[in-house]
Write a protein that holds these residues in place. Sequence first.
Motif, PDB file in Angstrom:
ATOM      1  N   ALA A   1       0.508  -0.912  -0.066  1.00  0.00           N
ATOM      2  CA  ALA A   1       0.082  -0.313   0.014  1.00  0.00           C
ATOM      3  C   ALA A   1       0.916   1.238  -0.019  1.00  0.00           C
ATOM      4  O   ALA A   1       0.176   1.817  -1.015  1.00  0.00           O
ATOM      5  CB  ALA A   1      -0.663  -0.316   1.309  1.00  0.00           C
ATOM      6  N   ARG A   2       1.796   0.978   0.945  1.00  0.00           N
ATOM      7  CA  ARG A   2       2.957   1.961   0.720  1.00  0.00           C
ATOM      8  C   ARG A   2       3.826   3.034  -0.392  1.00  0.00           C
ATOM      9  O   ARG A   2       3.756   3.461  -0.592  1.00  0.00           O
ATOM     10  CB  ARG A   2       3.355   2.004   2.380  1.00  0.00           C
ATOM     11  CG  ARG A   2       4.355   3.257   2.736  1.00  0.00           C
ATOM     12  CD  ARG A   2       5.087   3.215   4.143  1.00  0.00           C
ATOM     13  NE  ARG A   2       6.228   2.402   3.647  1.00  0.00           N
ATOM     14  CZ  ARG A   2       6.225   1.154   4.456  1.00  0.00           C
ATOM     15  NH1 ARG A   2       5.143   0.729   5.343  1.00  0.00           N
ATOM     16  NH2 ARG A   2       6.794  -0.143   4.635  1.00  0.00           N
TER      17      ARG A   2
ATOM     18  N   SER B   1       2.541   2.761  -3.296  1.00  0.00           N
ATOM     19  CA  SER B   1       1.793   2.747  -4.292  1.00  0.00           C
ATOM     20  C   SER B   1       1.826   4.385  -4.235  1.00  0.00           C
ATOM     21  O   SER B   1       1.011   5.093  -4.845  1.00  0.00           O
ATOM     22  CB  SER B   1       0.630   1.798  -4.871  1.00  0.00           C
ATOM     23  OG  SER B   1      -0.215   2.902  -3.522  1.00  0.00           O
ATOM     24  N   ARG B   2       2.023   5.016  -3.266  1.00  0.00           N
ATOM     25  CA  ARG B   2       2.156   7.021  -2.631  1.00  0.00           C
ATOM     26  C   ARG B   2       3.305   6.871  -2.353  1.00  0.00           C
ATOM     27  O   ARG B   2       4.202   6.223  -1.587  1.00  0.00           O
ATOM     28  CB  ARG B   2       0.973   6.637  -2.178  1.00  0.00           C
ATOM     29  CG  ARG B   2       0.784   6.051  -0.803  1.00  0.00           C
ATOM     30  CD  ARG B   2      -0.381   6.138   0.011  1.00  0.00           C
ATOM     31  NE  ARG B   2      -0.276   5.831   1.591  1.00  0.00           N
ATOM     32  CZ  ARG B   2       0.350   5.932   2.251  1.00  0.00           C
ATOM     33  NH1 ARG B   2       1.472   6.561   2.265  1.00  0.00           N
ATOM     34  NH2 ARG B   2       0.396   5.429   3.841  1.00  0.00           N
TER      35      ARG B   2
ATOM     36  N   ARG C   1       5.025   9.566   4.292  1.00  0.00           N
ATOM     37  CA  ARG C   1       4.641  10.321   4.926  1.00  0.00           C
ATOM     38  C   ARG C   1       5.811   9.630   6.318  1.00  0.00           C
ATOM     39  O   ARG C   1       6.536   8.758   6.563  1.00  0.00           O
ATOM     40  CB  ARG C   1       3.569  10.495   6.087  1.00  0.00           C
ATOM     41  CG  ARG C   1       2.606  10.516   5.271  1.00  0.00           C
ATOM     42  CD  ARG C   1       1.290  10.449   6.014  1.00  0.00           C
ATOM     43  NE  ARG C   1       0.672   8.864   6.109  1.00  0.00           N
ATOM     44  CZ  ARG C   1      -1.024   8.685   6.157  1.00  0.00           C
ATOM     45  NH1 ARG C   1      -1.163   9.631   6.138  1.00  0.00           N
ATOM     46  NH2 ARG C   1      -0.574   7.413   5.954  1.00  0.00           N
TER      47      ARG C   1
ATOM     48  N   ARG D   1      -7.557  -1.971   7.520  1.00  0.00           N
ATOM     49  CA  ARG D   1      -6.647  -2.637   5.854  1.00  0.00           C
ATOM     50  C   ARG D   1      -7.431  -3.029   4.783  1.00  0.00           C
ATOM     51  O   ARG D   1      -7.325  -2.283   3.774  1.00  0.00           O
ATOM     52  CB  ARG D   1      -5.014  -2.943   5.982  1.00  0.00           C
ATOM     53  CG  ARG D   1      -4.180  -2.571   6.946  1.00  0.00           C
ATOM     54  CD  ARG D   1      -3.182  -3.825   7.061  1.00  0.00           C
ATOM     55  NE  ARG D   1      -2.017  -2.833   7.786  1.00  0.00           N
ATOM     56  CZ  ARG D   1      -1.136  -3.430   7.973  1.00  0.00           C
ATOM     57  NH1 ARG D   1      -1.395  -4.939   9.090  1.00  0.00           N
ATOM     58  NH2 ARG D   1      -0.175  -3.037   9.019  1.00  0.00           N
TER      59      ARG D   1
ATOM     60  N   ARG E   1     -11.480   3.652   2.755  1.00  0.00           N
ATOM     61  CA  ARG E   1     -10.944   4.797   3.336  1.00  0.00           C
ATOM     62  C   ARG E   1      -9.650   5.145   4.165  1.00  0.00           C
ATOM     63  O   ARG E   1      -8.710   5.715   4.216  1.00  0.00           O
ATOM     64  CB  ARG E   1     -11.831   6.052   3.344  1.00  0.00           C
ATOM     65  CG  ARG E   1     -11.325   7.275   3.647  1.00  0.00           C
ATOM     66  CD  ARG E   1     -12.785   8.597   4.318  1.00  0.00           C
ATOM     67  NE  ARG E   1     -13.660   7.401   4.667  1.00  0.00           N
ATOM     68  CZ  ARG E   1     -13.716   7.114   5.678  1.00  0.00           C
ATOM     69  NH1 ARG E   1     -12.846   7.648   6.977  1.00  0.00           N
ATOM     70  NH2 ARG E   1     -14.990   6.717   7.004  1.00  0.00           N
TER      71      ARG E   1
ATOM     72  N   ARG F   1      -7.131   2.669   4.830  1.00  0.00           N
ATOM     73  CA  ARG F   1      -6.196   2.152   4.636  1.00  0.00           C
ATOM     74  C   ARG F   1      -5.106   2.870   4.631  1.00  0.00           C
ATOM     75  O   ARG F   1      -3.825   2.580   4.877  1.00  0.00           O
ATOM     76  CB  ARG F   1      -6.678   1.040   3.327  1.00  0.00           C
ATOM     77  CG  ARG F   1      -6.248   2.184   2.366  1.00  0.00           C
ATOM     78  CD  ARG F   1      -6.309   1.347   1.060  1.00  0.00           C
ATOM     79  NE  ARG F   1      -8.075   0.287   0.852  1.00  0.00           N
ATOM     80  CZ  ARG F   1      -8.310   0.361  -0.614  1.00  0.00           C
ATOM     81  NH1 ARG F   1      -7.840   0.771  -1.739  1.00  0.00           N
ATOM     82  NH2 ARG F   1      -9.745  -0.661   0.247  1.00  0.00           N
ATOM     83  N   ASP F   2      -5.283   4.645   4.107  1.00  0.00           N
ATOM     84  CA  ASP F   2      -4.163   5.111   4.493  1.00  0.00           C
ATOM     85  C   ASP F   2      -4.518   5.162   5.433  1.00  0.00           C
ATOM     86  O   ASP F   2      -3.208   6.319   5.391  1.00  0.00           O
ATOM     87  CB  ASP F   2      -5.028   5.883   3.299  1.00  0.00           C
ATOM     88  CG  ASP F   2      -4.705   5.906   1.878  1.00  0.00           C
ATOM     89  OD1 ASP F   2      -4.273   5.132   1.744  1.00  0.00           O
ATOM     90  OD2 ASP F   2      -5.338   6.253   0.781  1.00  0.00           O
ATOM     91  N   ARG F   3      -4.708   5.351   7.017  1.00  0.00           N
ATOM     92  CA  ARG F   3      -4.041   6.015   8.110  1.00  0.00           C
ATOM     93  C   ARG F   3      -2.932   5.549   8.423  1.00  0.00           C
ATOM     94  O   ARG F   3      -2.302   4.178   7.942  1.00  0.00           O
ATOM     95  CB  ARG F   3      -4.700   5.690   8.975  1.00  0.00           C
ATOM     96  CG  ARG F   3      -6.749   6.036   8.902  1.00  0.00           C
ATOM     97  CD  ARG F   3      -7.312   5.420  10.362  1.00  0.00           C
ATOM     98  NE  ARG F   3      -9.101   6.151  10.383  1.00  0.00           N
ATOM     99  CZ  ARG F   3      -9.504   5.908  11.041  1.00  0.00           C
ATOM    100  NH1 ARG F   3      -9.592   4.595  11.793  1.00  0.00           N
ATOM    101  NH2 ARG F   3     -10.836   6.325  11.136  1.00  0.00           N
TER     102      ARG F   3
ATOM    103  N   SER G   1      -1.010   1.967   7.079  1.00  0.00           N
ATOM    104  CA  SER G   1      -0.448   1.973   5.780  1.00  0.00           C
ATOM    105  C   SER G   1       1.167   1.470   6.169  1.00  0.00           C
ATOM    106  O   SER G   1       1.707   1.318   5.179  1.00  0.00           O
ATOM    107  CB  SER G   1      -0.489   3.474   4.729  1.00  0.00           C
ATOM    108  OG  SER G   1       0.193   4.747   6.287  1.00  0.00           O
TER     109      SER G   1
ATOM    110  N   ASP H   1       3.123   4.036   7.581  1.00  0.00           N
ATOM    111  CA  ASP H   1       3.592   4.524   7.866  1.00  0.00           C
ATOM    112  C   ASP H   1       4.541   5.166   9.349  1.00  0.00           C
ATOM    113  O   ASP H   1       5.179   5.341   9.518  1.00  0.00           O
ATOM    114  CB  ASP H   1       3.287   6.026   7.011  1.00  0.00           C
ATOM    115  CG  ASP H   1       3.138   6.073   5.796  1.00  0.00           C
ATOM    116  OD1 ASP H   1       3.784   4.813   5.320  1.00  0.00           O
ATOM    117  OD2 ASP H   1       2.013   6.376   5.644  1.00  0.00           O
TER     118      ASP H   1
END
Length: 322
Positions: A17-18, A20-21, A24, A91, A95, A97-99, A103, A105
């Motif tokens: 997941a990480r 793909s973006r 942080r 996960r 929505r 899943r980006d916490r 994610s 981070d």
Amino acid sequence: MPAGAGVSAESRGPAEARSSRTARSLPFALVCACRPRQWLKNLLVFAAPAAAGALGQPSALASCAVAFVLFCLAAGGTYLLNDVRDVERDRAHERKRDRPVASGDLPVPVAVTVGVVLVAAVPPASLLFHEPGLTVLLTCYVVLTLAYTHFLKDVVVCDLVAVSACHVLRAVAGAVVVGVPLTTWFVIVVSLAALLVVVGKREAELRAADAATDAAPAGSRTSEPLAARATLRGYSVSYLTQTRTTVSAAMIVTYCVWALEPAEHTTFHAVSIVPFIMFVLRYNLLVDRGVGEEPEEVALRDRPLQAVLVALVTLVGLGIYL
């Protein structure tokens, strides 16, 4: 077929997941995990002193500011621990899943350590400001939120009451630190408003979960909403809508009784009934549209809601301070 093809986004681990973006940084992820936007709720500590006309005193304003900061820190700690407990469920959520924790981070050990330190240190830290009443309320807030995180969030109706009670504790804390009396009408209106927001949030979550289920391929549909809260299985949209309607009506009647009290209030209070009702109606309309899943986002983005809120605060302020 390339390796990894056919793997759904819901089943990806934090590393995938990480990738793909943009990842942080650790400090930024930690701040994000404390959910600063949700700290708007802590502004409730200013409500009782404002309604009593006490915010014009610098000492009262300073006391409320201290309470606000302490509630933000305590809330941040509980959000961290909540995200650690719900990491696998988050996960699988489109929505959430980006916490930062879900994610990857923010490592789980870091989140647990900082969360435990905050929830353990904030209540006794309030004693430095010689506010034992605030210490008691912060302790109740932390205990209640931890109970919610670990089991109350999965108990139908109890989850609504627990979150609403957290809002009421914030409002009571403001009265305690400034030393203003709490009227029955104030407590009832705050309690009903808190319950309205929580019920609206659950309804929006259930609508979103049902929509996700309906949008899923026919062969993969299940009888339960995808990645939804366990309590959502115990609710129906019609039940939550009826509850929201009942709470809205009770809140409007209570506010009208308070605002029309001739012995204590002015014409400005009476006129404030109009924007108050408009605020309630607008919020209900947004929930019906499925927008209430994140109440803080509604407050920050909906211009008509902000306009009637400004009118309401202005009229009540004129009635109190003129």
